[in-house]
Design an enzyme around this catalytic site. Sequence first.
Site, PDB file in Angstrom:
ATOM      1  N   ARG A  76      -3.462 -10.424   4.151  1.00 62.16           N
ATOM      2  CA  ARG A  76      -4.173 -10.316   2.914  1.00 62.16           C
ATOM      3  C   ARG A  76      -2.837  -9.661   2.072  1.00 62.16           C
ATOM      4  O   ARG A  76      -2.571  -8.616   2.308  1.00 62.16           O
ATOM      5  CB  ARG A  76      -5.456  -9.499   2.683  1.00 62.16           C
ATOM      6  N   LYS A  89       0.901  -1.110   0.050  1.00 60.93           N
ATOM      7  CA  LYS A  89      -0.007  -0.156  -0.076  1.00 60.93           C
ATOM      8  C   LYS A  89       0.755   1.297  -0.050  1.00 60.93           C
ATOM      9  O   LYS A  89       2.060   1.205   0.229  1.00 60.93           O
ATOM     10  CB  LYS A  89      -1.153  -0.147   0.969  1.00 60.93           C
TER      11      LYS A  89
END
Length: 306
Positions: free
Chosen positions: A282, A243
Amino acid sequence: MDSLAAAPGTGPATSPLPILRKPRPAAKFADLPTGRTLVMGILNVTPDSFSDGGKHPTADTAIAAGLRMFYAGADIIDVGGESTRPGAEDVTLDEEQRRVIPVIEALVKAGALVSIDTTHAATAAAALKAGAAIINDVSGLTIEPEMAELVAASKVPYVLTHRRGDARTMDSLAQYQDVAGEVVAELAGVRDKLYAAGVSKEQIIIDPGLGFAKNDAQNWELLQHLDQLDSLGHKVLVAASRKRFLGTLLTVAGKSAAPEERGAATAAITAISAFRGAWAVRVHDVAPSLDAVKVAARMAAAPTTT
């Protein structure tokens, strides 16, 4: 290589589609490993996801990628057909389902436990019919009433993600006095709506929503206070993989690290989250995170003597 499938382009058949052989019994959520944090592999069948958009443009290539994750040890494969990155455009339900349903069916036949990454109840219902066993919904406070009803009726596990606004507005809503406390409170409010619809406590998995309506500093603060999520009494899923806040951290000469350069930082977050007791992570890169959760489990285990 697992006996269920041949690698693309090998053997007597040279189709790029992996050859699925004798189907395995459907994988069950109850049979997932215990004693360590689980690893959920990300499989985006989209042209515009922030990290891997366009890498799996067809069902064949997406299935091949999913099988590679499965053989690498992913406990769950999370299949999505609509990007949720900031600024992403919506796709029609027909297009979303066209992308994901053949992939889910093939991976389930190969023995993988599959979750459907969607904000839409209709797509979630179609995915469950195709064999998916978990609904991963990042819609947060914009949860569809139909989604709550589906989760209650199907009794499948449901990932409740914290998010304010939608893909176009969430960056403007990253305003908190106490990010961890407010995230917990807002998740509790949505959870109560799920309870009212008939969803059980055991079905709910909490995702703090890193990157969704949170800036870099807020993401780090939330990671530092993951323990506050435990007050909700649910399993916790951490989704930090590649991210933007990791890219900022790894900036060199004024240039943020590209998504594919954030793998080591992601594995570090995996190890820390696992050591702190996260139920699952994840991630895009399965193997490094699987190693990381095994290390964390061993570190957390009682010391042994010889």
